[in-house]
Design an enzyme around this catalytic site. Sequence first.
Site, PDB file in Angstrom:
ATOM      1  N   CYS A 116      43.241  82.370   4.448  1.00  0.00           N
ATOM      2  CA  CYS A 116      43.030  83.103   3.313  1.00  0.00           C
ATOM      3  C   CYS A 116      43.508  81.472   2.923  1.00  0.00           C
ATOM      4  O   CYS A 116      43.222  81.343   1.157  1.00  0.00           O
ATOM      5  CB  CYS A 116      44.036  83.491   2.408  1.00  0.00           C
ATOM      6  SG  CYS A 116      43.939  84.959   3.381  1.00  0.00           S
ATOM      7  N   HIS A 253      45.669  82.280  -4.836  1.00  0.00           N
ATOM      8  CA  HIS A 253      45.325  83.178  -4.052  1.00  0.00           C
ATOM      9  C   HIS A 253      45.641  84.388  -4.220  1.00  0.00           C
ATOM     10  O   HIS A 253      46.702  84.974  -4.506  1.00  0.00           O
ATOM     11  CB  HIS A 253      45.760  82.854  -2.198  1.00  0.00           C
ATOM     12  CG  HIS A 253      45.661  84.415  -1.053  1.00  0.00           C
ATOM     13  ND1 HIS A 253      43.742  84.231  -1.046  1.00  0.00           N
ATOM     14  CD2 HIS A 253      46.038  84.249  -0.442  1.00  0.00           C
ATOM     15  CE1 HIS A 253      43.697  85.352  -0.039  1.00  0.00           C
ATOM     16  NE2 HIS A 253      45.072  85.407   0.544  1.00  0.00           N
ATOM     17  N   ASN A 283      42.790  91.874  -1.509  1.00  0.00           N
ATOM     18  CA  ASN A 283      42.974  90.364  -0.165  1.00  0.00           C
ATOM     19  C   ASN A 283      41.287  90.130  -0.080  1.00  0.00           C
ATOM     20  O   ASN A 283      40.653  90.420   1.235  1.00  0.00           O
ATOM     21  CB  ASN A 283      43.797  90.311   0.537  1.00  0.00           C
ATOM     22  CG  ASN A 283      43.870  88.620   0.894  1.00  0.00           C
ATOM     23  OD1 ASN A 283      43.259  88.312   0.492  1.00  0.00           O
ATOM     24  ND2 ASN A 283      45.018  88.661   1.386  1.00  0.00           N
TER      25      ASN A 283
HETATM   26  N1  COA Z   1      50.588 103.145   2.750  1.00  0.00           N
HETATM   27  C1  COA Z   1      51.879 104.197   3.482  1.00  0.00           C
HETATM   28  N2  COA Z   1      53.046 103.744   4.693  1.00  0.00           N
HETATM   29  C2  COA Z   1      52.886 102.881   4.546  1.00  0.00           C
HETATM   30  C3  COA Z   1      51.006 101.976   4.718  1.00  0.00           C
HETATM   31  C4  COA Z   1      50.604 102.157   3.540  1.00  0.00           C
HETATM   32  N3  COA Z   1      49.399 101.791   3.664  1.00  0.00           N
HETATM   33  N4  COA Z   1      51.314 100.707   5.700  1.00  0.00           N
HETATM   34  C5  COA Z   1      52.868 100.894   6.067  1.00  0.00           C
HETATM   35  N5  COA Z   1      53.385 101.975   5.664  1.00  0.00           N
HETATM   36  C6  COA Z   1      54.624 102.233   6.445  1.00  0.00           C
HETATM   37  C7  COA Z   1      55.363 101.978   7.388  1.00  0.00           C
HETATM   38  O1  COA Z   1      55.209 102.355   8.117  1.00  0.00           O
HETATM   39  C8  COA Z   1      57.136 101.811   7.066  1.00  0.00           C
HETATM   40  O2  COA Z   1      57.781 103.401   7.595  1.00  0.00           O
HETATM   41  P1  COA Z   1      58.995 103.010   7.916  1.00  0.00           P
HETATM   42  O3  COA Z   1      59.664 102.706   6.704  1.00  0.00           O
HETATM   43  O4  COA Z   1      58.869 104.991   7.850  1.00  0.00           O
HETATM   44  O5  COA Z   1      58.310 102.839   9.168  1.00  0.00           O
HETATM   45  C9  COA Z   1      57.380 101.491   5.550  1.00  0.00           C
HETATM   46  O6  COA Z   1      55.552 102.322   4.971  1.00  0.00           O
HETATM   47  C10 COA Z   1      57.322  99.567   5.383  1.00  0.00           C
HETATM   48  O7  COA Z   1      56.577  99.454   5.812  1.00  0.00           O
HETATM   49  P2  COA Z   1      56.831  97.949   5.758  1.00  0.00           P
HETATM   50  O8  COA Z   1      55.521  97.222   6.371  1.00  0.00           O
HETATM   51  O9  COA Z   1      57.760  97.176   6.159  1.00  0.00           O
HETATM   52  O10 COA Z   1      56.324  97.730   4.519  1.00  0.00           O
HETATM   53  P3  COA Z   1      56.720  96.579   3.042  1.00  0.00           P
HETATM   54  O11 COA Z   1      57.715  96.784   1.940  1.00  0.00           O
HETATM   55  O12 COA Z   1      57.068  95.353   4.181  1.00  0.00           O
HETATM   56  O13 COA Z   1      54.875  96.294   2.376  1.00  0.00           O
HETATM   57  C11 COA Z   1      53.319  94.699   3.021  1.00  0.00           C
HETATM   58  C12 COA Z   1      54.014  95.723   3.530  1.00  0.00           C
HETATM   59  C13 COA Z   1      51.995  94.334   4.075  1.00  0.00           C
HETATM   60  C14 COA Z   1      52.511  94.973   1.769  1.00  0.00           C
HETATM   61  C15 COA Z   1      54.042  93.772   3.086  1.00  0.00           C
HETATM   62  O14 COA Z   1      55.122  93.214   3.941  1.00  0.00           O
HETATM   63  C16 COA Z   1      53.373  92.367   2.387  1.00  0.00           C
HETATM   64  O15 COA Z   1      52.787  92.472   1.169  1.00  0.00           O
HETATM   65  N6  COA Z   1      53.687  91.195   2.948  1.00  0.00           N
HETATM   66  C17 COA Z   1      52.379  89.857   2.784  1.00  0.00           C
HETATM   67  C18 COA Z   1      51.065  90.569   3.053  1.00  0.00           C
HETATM   68  C19 COA Z   1      50.306  89.570   2.650  1.00  0.00           C
HETATM   69  O16 COA Z   1      50.184  88.796   1.349  1.00  0.00           O
HETATM   70  N7  COA Z   1      49.299  88.961   3.636  1.00  0.00           N
HETATM   71  C20 COA Z   1      48.240  88.159   3.662  1.00  0.00           C
HETATM   72  C21 COA Z   1      48.829  85.952   3.689  1.00  0.00           C
HETATM   73  S1  COA Z   1      47.183  85.591   3.195  1.00  0.00           S
END
Ligand code: COA
Length: 326
Positions: A116, A253, A283
């Site tokens: 990215c 980004h 993204n």
């Molecule tokens: N829809 C519904 N529920 C979802 C889901 C979706 N698409 N994806 C994950 N979940 C659930 C998980 O299973 C988890 O459930 P549980 O608590 O029962 O186990 C819960 O939501 C929380 O998951 P988690 O991964 O801990 O969520 P989060 O609050 O960390 O959010 C992201 C996830 C990916 C949105 C967040 O971590 C993020 O934005 N990270 C940065 C990613 C990024 O920018 N990457 C690119 C960099 S270039």
Amino acid sequence: MITRALIAGCGGYLPERVVPNDRLGADLGIETSDAWIVERTGIRQRHIAAPQETASSMGAEAARQALERAGIGAEAVDAVILATATPDQAFPASAVRVQQALGITRGFAFDLSAACTGFVYALGMADALIRTGQARCVLVIGSEVFSRILDWTDRGTCVLFGDGAGAVVLTAGEGGGTAADRGLLSTHLHSDGRFGDILLVDGGPGSNGQCGKLRMAGREVFRHAVSKLAAVVDEALEANGLGHEDVRWLVPHQANRRIIDAMGKKLKLPAERVVVTVDRHANTSAASIPLALAEAAGAGLIERGDLVVMEAIGGGLTWGAALARF
Ligand code: COA
């Protein structure tokens, strides 16, 4: 006087097919909801490439628009740098395919892999080529077909990404060597392989065939993003003797609305000075900054003389920032 890389034109391309959040469940069987995705990321929809579209075909479309807006013919292009994690194939480089699509038969073209952060890295390479006199006109492209490297059974990643391409044309100009100059003022690039396993593709390239799938430890990536992006933006401003008050636009980004808002707040910028496309594009990895630039510049928002901060983080981990005066 010193040589500066001026941003002469910006272009973008998005595939025709739009998939809103609520179709992810209905059409693709993903257990998710519009509310979950919007709350966590700000994403409302993404564009998905048609089967025949590739990083090079979309990159060529974005490049055509950038050249047209710059009023520059393809024959003037000395070098093409295409940042992508989803090249058409291992080789020829997708950048050479773009060269061919634009009818360019001289100069050179290559792909750049920094996930990215690819577009910021590519700006750094193009800036070096122009400053050292190796090229006077460089096409810098970010183009991605992430829909082909997503594991559509992993709801934690597949809802976050989209396809698209963006491009800028950089041309050699002159400046006085101060932060008042127009053009790229500096780029600041970093990587640290200790974090290689928190965001990766577990197989080879090939946006037109079989390839590995994206894996991500979302929470860890989020934590790195906020601290590393804040640090690299400070580094860029300090290197040019500039402060937050000098920044006119943040073109970040587009990974996550919460990260974007945190960076806007850090720079004390009002919301209308932060270019946001993640709601509509999701993204698009290396394409996200040039797509956002193309949208803002195309709408006439960014004016001559405006100082623009660009920043990104991605797999590697790689991260970086670029400062440019339009
Ligand atoms: N829809 C519904 N529920 C979802 C889901 C979706 N698409 N994806 C994950 N979940 C659930 C998980 O299973 C988890 O459930 P549980 O608590 O029962 O186990 C819960 O939501 C929380 O998951 P988690 O991964 O801990 O969520 P989060 O609050 O960390 O959010 C992201 C996830 C990916 C949105 C967040 O971590 C993020 O934005 N990270 C940065 C990613 C990024 O920018 N990457 C690119 C960099 S270039």
